[in-house]
Design an enzyme around this catalytic site. Sequence first.
Site, PDB file in Angstrom:
ATOM      1  N   LYS A 103      10.263   0.408 -10.060  1.00 33.85           N
ATOM      2  CA  LYS A 103      11.688   0.655 -10.188  1.00 33.85           C
ATOM      3  C   LYS A 103      12.212   1.333  -8.930  1.00 33.85           C
ATOM      4  O   LYS A 103      11.435   2.009  -8.277  1.00 33.85           O
ATOM      5  CB  LYS A 103      12.040   1.465 -11.444  1.00 33.85           C
ATOM      6  CG  LYS A 103      11.070   2.545 -11.907  1.00 33.85           C
ATOM      7  CD  LYS A 103      10.756   3.726 -11.075  1.00 33.85           C
ATOM      8  CE  LYS A 103      11.856   4.530 -10.469  1.00 33.85           C
ATOM      9  NZ  LYS A 103      11.340   5.643  -9.616  1.00 33.85           N
ATOM     10  N   LEU A 157       6.904  -2.325  -3.637  1.00 32.62           N
ATOM     11  CA  LEU A 157       7.520  -2.656  -2.345  1.00 32.62           C
ATOM     12  C   LEU A 157       8.906  -2.028  -2.252  1.00 32.62           C
ATOM     13  O   LEU A 157       9.497  -1.652  -3.264  1.00 32.62           O
ATOM     14  CB  LEU A 157       7.639  -4.183  -2.221  1.00 32.62           C
ATOM     15  CG  LEU A 157       6.311  -4.958  -2.221  1.00 32.62           C
ATOM     16  CD1 LEU A 157       6.568  -6.438  -2.419  1.00 32.62           C
ATOM     17  CD2 LEU A 157       5.555  -4.701  -0.927  1.00 32.62           C
ATOM     18  N   TYR A 205       0.679 -10.622   1.986  1.00 32.96           N
ATOM     19  CA  TYR A 205       1.048 -10.721   0.568  1.00 32.96           C
ATOM     20  C   TYR A 205       0.844 -12.155   0.062  1.00 32.96           C
ATOM     21  O   TYR A 205       0.406 -12.370  -1.073  1.00 32.96           O
ATOM     22  CB  TYR A 205       2.514 -10.332   0.350  1.00 32.96           C
ATOM     23  CG  TYR A 205       2.887  -8.930   0.798  1.00 32.96           C
ATOM     24  CD1 TYR A 205       1.938  -7.919   0.950  1.00 32.96           C
ATOM     25  CD2 TYR A 205       4.218  -8.606   1.062  1.00 32.96           C
ATOM     26  CE1 TYR A 205       2.313  -6.634   1.359  1.00 32.96           C
ATOM     27  CE2 TYR A 205       4.593  -7.333   1.470  1.00 32.96           C
ATOM     28  CZ  TYR A 205       3.638  -6.354   1.618  1.00 32.96           C
ATOM     29  OH  TYR A 205       3.996  -5.094   2.024  1.00 32.96           O
ATOM     30  N   ARG A 224      12.971   5.353   1.004  1.00 29.52           N
ATOM     31  CA  ARG A 224      13.988   5.539  -0.032  1.00 29.52           C
ATOM     32  C   ARG A 224      15.309   6.109   0.497  1.00 29.52           C
ATOM     33  O   ARG A 224      16.248   6.279  -0.257  1.00 29.52           O
ATOM     34  CB  ARG A 224      13.421   6.398  -1.159  1.00 29.52           C
ATOM     35  CG  ARG A 224      12.470   5.586  -2.021  1.00 29.52           C
ATOM     36  CD  ARG A 224      11.722   6.450  -3.006  1.00 29.52           C
ATOM     37  NE  ARG A 224      10.609   7.130  -2.379  1.00 29.52           N
ATOM     38  CZ  ARG A 224       9.777   7.935  -3.025  1.00 29.52           C
ATOM     39  NH1 ARG A 224       9.963   8.178  -4.308  1.00 29.52           N
ATOM     40  NH2 ARG A 224       8.781   8.510  -2.404  1.00 29.52           N
ATOM     41  N   CYS A 270       0.826  -1.223   0.000  1.00 29.03           N
ATOM     42  CA  CYS A 270       0.000   0.000   0.000  1.00 29.03           C
ATOM     43  C   CYS A 270       0.850   1.258   0.000  1.00 29.03           C
ATOM     44  O   CYS A 270       0.478   2.266   0.612  1.00 29.03           O
ATOM     45  CB  CYS A 270      -0.930   0.003   1.203  1.00 29.03           C
ATOM     46  SG  CYS A 270      -2.224  -1.229   1.090  1.00 29.03           S
ATOM     47  N   ALA A 271       1.987   1.229  -0.661  1.00 32.31           N
ATOM     48  CA  ALA A 271       2.828   2.420  -0.736  1.00 32.31           C
ATOM     49  C   ALA A 271       2.075   3.542  -1.441  1.00 32.31           C
ATOM     50  O   ALA A 271       1.071   3.301  -2.125  1.00 32.31           O
ATOM     51  CB  ALA A 271       4.120   2.104  -1.479  1.00 32.31           C
ATOM     52  N   HIS A 275      12.206  -6.758  -3.284  1.00 30.93           N
ATOM     53  CA  HIS A 275      11.727  -7.072  -4.632  1.00 30.93           C
ATOM     54  C   HIS A 275      12.018  -8.514  -5.006  1.00 30.93           C
ATOM     55  O   HIS A 275      11.147  -9.225  -5.514  1.00 30.93           O
ATOM     56  CB  HIS A 275      12.380  -6.137  -5.662  1.00 30.93           C
ATOM     57  CG  HIS A 275      11.719  -4.790  -5.745  1.00 30.93           C
ATOM     58  ND1 HIS A 275      12.012  -3.879  -6.728  1.00 30.93           N
ATOM     59  CD2 HIS A 275      10.780  -4.195  -4.966  1.00 30.93           C
ATOM     60  CE1 HIS A 275      11.288  -2.783  -6.563  1.00 30.93           C
ATOM     61  NE2 HIS A 275      10.538  -2.948  -5.480  1.00 30.93           N
ATOM     62  N   ARG A 278       0.569  -5.795   4.783  1.00 30.17           N
ATOM     63  CA  ARG A 278       0.969  -6.735   5.831  1.00 30.17           C
ATOM     64  C   ARG A 278      -0.002  -6.701   7.001  1.00 30.17           C
ATOM     65  O   ARG A 278       0.076  -7.520   7.891  1.00 30.17           O
ATOM     66  CB  ARG A 278       2.409  -6.429   6.288  1.00 30.17           C
ATOM     67  CG  ARG A 278       3.431  -6.979   5.316  1.00 30.17           C
ATOM     68  CD  ARG A 278       4.815  -6.487   5.675  1.00 30.17           C
ATOM     69  NE  ARG A 278       4.871  -5.027   5.647  1.00 30.17           N
ATOM     70  CZ  ARG A 278       5.931  -4.302   6.008  1.00 30.17           C
ATOM     71  NH1 ARG A 278       7.014  -4.902   6.442  1.00 30.17           N
ATOM     72  NH2 ARG A 278       5.899  -2.994   5.938  1.00 30.17           N
ATOM     73  N   ILE A 326       2.812   5.137  -4.073  1.00 28.39           N
ATOM     74  CA  ILE A 326       2.753   4.921  -5.515  1.00 28.39           C
ATOM     75  C   ILE A 326       1.646   3.922  -5.883  1.00 28.39           C
ATOM     76  O   ILE A 326       1.121   3.955  -7.003  1.00 28.39           O
ATOM     77  CB  ILE A 326       4.142   4.447  -6.052  1.00 28.39           C
ATOM     78  CG1 ILE A 326       4.196   4.345  -7.577  1.00 28.39           C
ATOM     79  CG2 ILE A 326       4.555   3.113  -5.460  1.00 28.39           C
ATOM     80  CD1 ILE A 326       4.393   5.634  -8.278  1.00 28.39           C
TER      81      ILE A 326
END
Lengths: 362, 362
Positions: B101, B78, B62, B175, B13-14, B83, B38, B16
């Site tokens: 990405k 994620l 997931y 990030r 659920c980021a 990844h 999660r 993005i």
Amino acid sequence: MTANPIRFGVVGCAEIARKVARAISLAPNATLYAIASRSVEKVQKFAATNGLAESVKVYGSYDQLLDDPGVDAVYLPLPTSVHVQWAVLAARKKKHVLLEKPTALDVAELDQILEACQSNGVQFMDGTMWLHNPRTANMKQLLFDKVNRSVGRVNFIHSTSTMAATPEFLESNIRVKPDLDSLGALGDLGWYSISASLWAKNNQLPTTVAALPGVTRNAAGVILSCSATLHWDQPHQTLAIIHCSFLAHTSMDLFIGGSNGSLYVKDLAIPYQETCASFDFTFGAKFVDLHIGWNVEPEKVDVATGLPQETLMVQEFARLVESIRDSLSGPCAKWPQISRNTQLVVDAVKKSIDLGCKPVSL
Amino acid sequence: MTANPIRFGVVGCAEIARKVARAISLAPNATLYAIASRSVEKVQKFAATNGLAESVKVYGSYDQLLDDPGVDAVYLPLPTSVHVQWAVLAARKKKHVLLEKPTALDVAELDQILEACQSNGVQFMDGTMWLHNPRTANMKQLLFDKVNRSVGRVNFIHSTSTMAATPEFLESNIRVKPDLDSLGALGDLGWYSISASLWAKNNQLPTTVAALPGVTRNAAGVILSCSATLHWDQPHQTLAIIHCSFLAHTSMDLFIGGSNGSLYVKDLAIPYQETCASFDFTFGAKFVDLHIGWNVEPEKVDVATGLPQETLMVQEFARLVESIRDSLSGPCAKWPQISRNTQLVVDAVKKSIDLGCKPVSL
């Protein structure tokens, strides 16, 4: 025209002399007084072709022009390899020196010129025209003045100076001849991108300079294309990338990215139009919710030029010369300093190229 | 909506995920089928906040989503560090993989993912959205098609991908966390500039890659800002400069200079507007007589986007998945190849940074 304009002698009939002769004739405080070539036929043809007034004196030798006491200042559009010879001589004859860029083959030569100007009390300036465009002053405000909306701390600079030279140019132009202009594209075009990078850093010299891979030279070893990085580590990290080439489509852009905004110019050294120049300014840009667009787009800032930038250059130079002539001040140190820093960085790029792209400290 | 759309599961659920969930809902050949987090509370909140349809299944793990036989394809927004774990598992469960990405922490991890996708016959694509914008196809024509007015031989590429991260982002975003996204700005933003450079070279890998001075890392060692050069020496010299930063004003530009023309885009990765994107194209530029202007100014080319670029990405991915589902073809090799080359260059920049800006051969 002012009452007592500065009388210019133009030493040499290069293509660029046509542009600057016109600039002198347009400048309100300057007048074209004389022009010289190494042959009287060539200078007479130049005068006729370019419609110079009958009153402009024509000389078949540079020395004759420099010996004319009516000449206050000279503009020297000569091959770089003879700059030191003629600029030093002009200074010794008490002529103020407006010298085409690149100023010299290296800073040691330029220092001879600057020393001659200083000891003879004459003004020196190089022919970097874009520095005199009102657009430049307008952008400078956004860089250095305490304005509410400014670029902020400059992190990244990028500038290209390229033009697609014709086969004839690549064969025979003085700018690709090792005995005339051995700096090639670096001196002729790279000079603009380097001066722009220094300008964006308020004329602060970078800490290190390094050429980048992909340098192209002609058979005689003259640089036709190269790129370099300039890196400042004080007072904060700034990186500039410069790229110059005789082998690429014409491009003259400058990007300056800061902490709060950015500037972008597409036509730095030679604006698209004489009467107006523009740049893009972006400030406070963020992505909108969901990152499906931006909150702002670049603002196009148009700046009326008034007189052409090369005329403004002549006018500024003549203003400084007037001030010396009228004993109001000595020569202005700002312009020689800008030239010298630019030449220092040109030298460093050249040295890095010769060292196989190793970084050179300044 | 097509009769039998590809059913997407979104794993995570980021932020993005909101954008891509919307893109899936807008794509005519795709449908949002399920979403997982999660924790069941988090996913229910996400569904409510973003107005997801009642029919969208929500999973508190997931694994549950990957075990749902109704899921054809997954989108994985994620942290990069996980990844490899989840993309490999998804592929083994025969789910097609649309992966955010940077694709992985390094190419060795990406190769595990690609191998899992290949051996399970599922499609792989990374989430580089701008490649799917119609503007990109339009520019590609001017780069690679035998059109009368084209850029010609590409000499120089320049791309920035920067954004001014907030203090909160720099403190706590995944990030900038070494255990989650150790590639930092290089993976998140540099990916765009690297993919743009490869795209402009028709996905040809550079010969060498070198980081440039001025790399900034946070206290945990994650890259916050860096620059690099990519150099191709075949079939001709091309130099690309990429610059990415979390510490600079937002900029997403791409300049491509060739022998005959140049392209310039100001808003590459995220266009200013969803419905239309533009770029500047300059062709055959020369200075006019006396060098007091140019013969042409850049031509602004506007390209209608139709659907948002991320929807076009989902649509293209779903089209490839349909083709596999309907036994019309196997997985398309083009997209995994583009991802792999991009990751290889990201790795090379990272390696060069770790080596103190030494060049890295590819």
